[in-house]
Design a protein around this motif. Structure first.
Motif, PDB file in Angstrom:
ATOM      1  N   ALA A   1     -24.341  60.710  -8.908  1.00 36.51           N
ATOM      2  CA  ALA A   1     -25.509  60.672  -9.593  1.00 36.51           C
ATOM      3  C   ALA A   1     -26.574  60.510  -9.452  1.00 36.51           C
ATOM      4  N   VAL A   2     -27.876  60.795 -10.118  1.00 34.54           N
ATOM      5  CA  VAL A   2     -29.189  60.903  -9.394  1.00 34.54           C
ATOM      6  C   VAL A   2     -29.723  60.298 -10.464  1.00 34.54           C
ATOM      7  N   ILE A   3     -31.072  59.982 -10.061  1.00 33.93           N
ATOM      8  CA  ILE A   3     -32.456  59.000 -10.373  1.00 33.93           C
ATOM      9  C   ILE A   3     -33.321  59.525 -10.753  1.00 33.93           C
TER      10      ILE A   3
ATOM     11  N   GLU B   1     -17.213  52.697 -13.646  1.00 31.44           N
ATOM     12  CA  GLU B   1     -16.512  53.157 -14.088  1.00 31.44           C
ATOM     13  C   GLU B   1     -15.844  54.633 -15.443  1.00 31.44           C
ATOM     14  N   LYS B   2     -16.168  54.612 -16.579  1.00 27.45           N
ATOM     15  CA  LYS B   2     -16.375  55.207 -17.195  1.00 27.45           C
ATOM     16  C   LYS B   2     -16.823  56.882 -16.442  1.00 27.45           C
ATOM     17  N   TYR B   3     -17.648  57.118 -15.757  1.00 30.47           N
ATOM     18  CA  TYR B   3     -17.928  58.307 -15.634  1.00 30.47           C
ATOM     19  C   TYR B   3     -18.058  58.988 -13.486  1.00 30.47           C
ATOM     20  N   ASP B   4     -16.325  57.374 -13.330  1.00 28.44           N
ATOM     21  CA  ASP B   4     -16.130  57.511 -12.306  1.00 28.44           C
ATOM     22  C   ASP B   4     -17.321  58.031 -10.838  1.00 28.44           C
ATOM     23  N   VAL B   5     -18.097  57.142 -10.762  1.00 24.44           N
ATOM     24  CA  VAL B   5     -19.825  57.888  -9.836  1.00 24.44           C
ATOM     25  C   VAL B   5     -19.165  57.211  -8.837  1.00 24.44           C
ATOM     26  N   LYS B   6     -19.353  57.904  -7.795  1.00 26.74           N
ATOM     27  CA  LYS B   6     -19.105  57.027  -6.573  1.00 26.74           C
ATOM     28  C   LYS B   6     -20.145  57.066  -5.294  1.00 26.74           C
ATOM     29  N   ILE B   7     -21.130  57.741  -6.028  1.00 32.75           N
ATOM     30  CA  ILE B   7     -22.473  58.253  -4.617  1.00 32.75           C
ATOM     31  C   ILE B   7     -23.106  57.888  -5.933  1.00 32.75           C
ATOM     32  N   LEU B   8     -24.563  57.234  -5.443  1.00 32.32           N
ATOM     33  CA  LEU B   8     -26.149  57.770  -5.867  1.00 32.32           C
ATOM     34  C   LEU B   8     -27.496  57.812  -5.012  1.00 32.32           C
ATOM     35  N   SER B   9     -28.240  58.827  -5.406  1.00 35.50           N
ATOM     36  CA  SER B   9     -29.289  59.592  -4.882  1.00 35.50           C
ATOM     37  C   SER B   9     -30.599  59.159  -5.356  1.00 35.50           C
ATOM     38  N   CYS B  10     -31.074  58.416  -5.119  1.00 38.92           N
ATOM     39  CA  CYS B  10     -32.551  57.566  -4.908  1.00 38.92           C
ATOM     40  C   CYS B  10     -33.510  58.198  -4.079  1.00 38.92           C
TER      41      CYS B  10
ATOM     42  N   VAL C   1     -23.292  48.158  -5.091  1.00 38.58           N
ATOM     43  CA  VAL C   1     -22.922  48.390  -3.854  1.00 38.58           C
ATOM     44  C   VAL C   1     -21.954  47.041  -3.879  1.00 38.58           C
ATOM     45  N   LYS C   2     -21.986  46.782  -4.264  1.00 37.16           N
ATOM     46  CA  LYS C   2     -21.024  45.423  -4.058  1.00 37.16           C
ATOM     47  C   LYS C   2     -19.783  44.904  -5.394  1.00 37.16           C
ATOM     48  N   ASP C   3     -20.328  45.012  -6.478  1.00 35.64           N
ATOM     49  CA  ASP C   3     -19.618  45.303  -8.014  1.00 35.64           C
ATOM     50  C   ASP C   3     -19.078  46.912  -7.940  1.00 35.64           C
ATOM     51  N   LYS C   4     -19.086  47.745  -7.569  1.00 34.95           N
ATOM     52  CA  LYS C   4     -19.028  48.493  -8.247  1.00 34.95           C
ATOM     53  C   LYS C   4     -18.214  49.553  -7.018  1.00 34.95           C
ATOM     54  N   GLY C   5     -18.942  49.385  -5.830  1.00 39.55           N
ATOM     55  CA  GLY C   5     -18.180  50.223  -4.942  1.00 39.55           C
ATOM     56  C   GLY C   5     -18.750  51.142  -4.244  1.00 39.55           C
ATOM     57  N   ILE C   6     -20.445  51.715  -5.425  1.00 43.54           N
ATOM     58  CA  ILE C   6     -21.297  53.021  -4.795  1.00 43.54           C
ATOM     59  C   ILE C   6     -22.029  53.214  -3.736  1.00 43.54           C
ATOM     60  N   PHE C   7     -21.815  54.084  -3.287  1.00 39.73           N
ATOM     61  CA  PHE C   7     -22.699  54.329  -1.829  1.00 39.73           C
ATOM     62  C   PHE C   7     -23.920  54.739  -2.412  1.00 39.73           C
ATOM     63  N   VAL C   8     -25.122  54.077  -2.132  1.00 31.75           N
ATOM     64  CA  VAL C   8     -26.358  54.040  -2.434  1.00 31.75           C
ATOM     65  C   VAL C   8     -27.104  55.114  -0.762  1.00 31.75           C
ATOM     66  N   PHE C   9     -28.129  56.585  -1.052  1.00 32.84           N
ATOM     67  CA  PHE C   9     -28.743  56.773  -0.318  1.00 32.84           C
ATOM     68  C   PHE C   9     -30.360  56.883  -1.287  1.00 32.84           C
TER      69      PHE C   9
END
Length: 481
Positions: A165-167, A295-304, A326-334
């Motif tokens: 994911a990209v914001i 979960e719907k889009y199976d996002v694993k990583i977020l780039s900010c 990070v804690k609830d969804k297990g997404i790795f954020v950079f």
């Protein structure tokens, strides 16, 4: 000095070794000071701004931002609210007597006064980035893709099966580099700038649409928003398209410049106005949408690739929201560390959060730290590593990537940009490739510690002894086999 580009020796002669003895007392004093400072800084954080206690005692009506668990036993007007699991973030208007109840509540996590900082007026910006860079002592060879060579991108591990994911400022979703086998690699485009009558963000699912369909969508959007100040999804600024191309560009336009992880798919959220700034409200809306749809889009990583100066010693609302992601969804954020020059204590928020991987920039052509790249607090090495920033460094000087056809600068399908905004998606891309590699070879999901060990063992490590406040753990490489 290894970290920085060499100066002209005629202008800056190297001092004799004996002169080093004069700076030893200064080094010892600085180390002692920051040892004391770091212990105080990381251990003592008040949960509410002192001004709020004063307002409560004076029984004054105030505006505030509160972060709390479950419920606050007080009466107040909610201007906006977001919910991340059991944690809520709200903009409120409250009387002094009810404010006192809030400040005494066990459910209160943090409270921020609007006395100096109003989230409705403040702007979150993109770290100032340059379109191209030049040097009087170095010639940049653009005949190859420096970001891919620097990070060891290869055909074995490309991030297949991973969604990033990209914001950012949106994306030129009709750009030829965002199609694989004539189908769009963008799962969904989201706008945090416009909402429906129920306050929900607009979004369009675009996965597997053809180029013609995406082009028709772009033409419709341009016509539908002609009278608006900002497009809904399209990237007029150019920043978001460049970031997305660093991650997932297919190289279709010329076959030379590709993303580091061309096997991934994208979720793109436009939170920034076309002029390159966003409100805290839009960022929180974006994180809320991602939290609800991870979960719907199976996002694993977020780039900010954005940030702002910390306005308090407490974690900002954006940082708290990301920590829950990070804690609830297990997404790795950079997140990009910032382009505030290589001066101590200039890492921006949310990169300064312990839950986020902060990324500084190096020149992929020379291997030296970019002179603009923010560095962290000069903590001694025995301080917990989560407080030492940045965490990594990535290619961030003269990075070639996709150019939005709707931006004014440049021409053609590719453009050069420099900044930690470029380094952030570069490192996030390496992690996407590592994620694919690790899940296939180790038969389990990777952790942040697994990635750190990979960087320490196979990346470009500047400080072999400990994580430092200039380059962190080093610059990661894509696994090769």
């Amino acid at each position: 000095m290894k970290f920085f580009k060499p100066l002209d020796p005629e202008r800056a002669p190297v001092p004799k070794l004996k002169h080093v003895i004069y700076v030893i007392p200064l080094i010892l004093f600085t180390a002692s000071f920051y040892t004391f400072y770091s212990i105080q800084h990381v251990s003592v954080i008040s949960k509410a701004d002192p001004a709020l206690y004063q307002f409560a005692n004076e029984n004054r009506d105030v505006y505030a931002t509160v972060i709390y668990k479950d419920y606050l036993h007080a009466s107040f007007e909610k201007l906006r609210e977001w919910q991340f699991g059991d944690t809520k973030i709200a903009y409120i208007r409250v009387s002094g007597s009810e404010l006192k109840k809030i400040l005494e509540s066990e459910n209160l996590i943090y409270a921020y006064s609007w006395l100096k900082y109003s989230p409705l007026e403040a702007k979150i910006s993109l770290p100032p980035h340059k379109i191209g860079a030049s040097s009087s002592y170095y010639t940049y060879d653009l005949s190859y893709d420096a970001k891919r060579r620097w990070h060891g991108a290869n055909q074995f591990w490309t991030g297949r099966g991973v969604t990033v994911a990209v914001i950012d400022t949106g994306i030129d979703y009709a750009h030829p580099d965002f199609f694989r086998g004539e189908k769009s690699i963008i799962k969904v485009i989201v706008s945090a700038l416009y909402k429906d009558s129920l306050g929900r963000l607009y979004y369009i699912e675009t996965e597997n649409l053809t180029w013609e369909q995406m082009r028709n969508l772009a033409n419709w959007e341009i016509e539908a928003t002609r009278e608006f100040q900002n497009r809904m999804y399209l990237d007029i600024n150019g920043h978001g398209t460049h970031v997305a191309g660093i991650i997932a560009g297919q190289g279709n336009a010329n076959g030379l410049y590709m993303g580091i992880a061309p096997g991934v798919k994208l979720v793109v959220i436009k939170a920034f106005f076309d002029k390159g700034y966003a409100s805290e409200e839009a960022i929180l809306d974006s994180i809320q949408w991602l939290y609800d749809n991870a979960e719907k889009y199976d996002v694993k990583i977020l780039s900010c690739s954005f940030g702002s100066y910390p306005y308090t010693t407490k974690p900002s609302p954006t940082e708290v929201a990301i920590e829950k992601l990070v804690k609830d969804k297990g997404i790795f954020v950079f997140a990009s560390a910032g382009n505030e020059l290589a001066l101590p204590s200039t890492v921006l928020s949310p990169a300064k959060s312990g839950a986020v991987f902060a990324v500084g920039a190096v020149d992929p052509y020379s291997g030296k730290l970019a002179i603009f790249s923010s560095i962290g607090e000069p903590y001694p090495p025995f301080v917990s590593s989560q407080w030492i920033k940045p965490d990594f460094v990535g290619a961030g000087v003269n990075v070639i990537s996709t150019r939005s056809q709707y931006m004014e600068a440049g021409e053609g399908y590719y453009i050069l940009m420099s900044g930690t905004s470029m380094a952030c998606p570069a490192v996030a891309s390496v992690f996407a490739c590592f994620y694919e590699y690790f899940t296939e070879t180790k038969n389990r999901l990777p952790t942040g510690e697994d990635f750190i060990r990979s960087v320490q063992n196979y990346g470009i490590v500047y400080n072999p002894f400990w994580k430092d406040f200039i380059t962190g753990y080093g610059s990661p490489k894509v696994p090769f086999s």
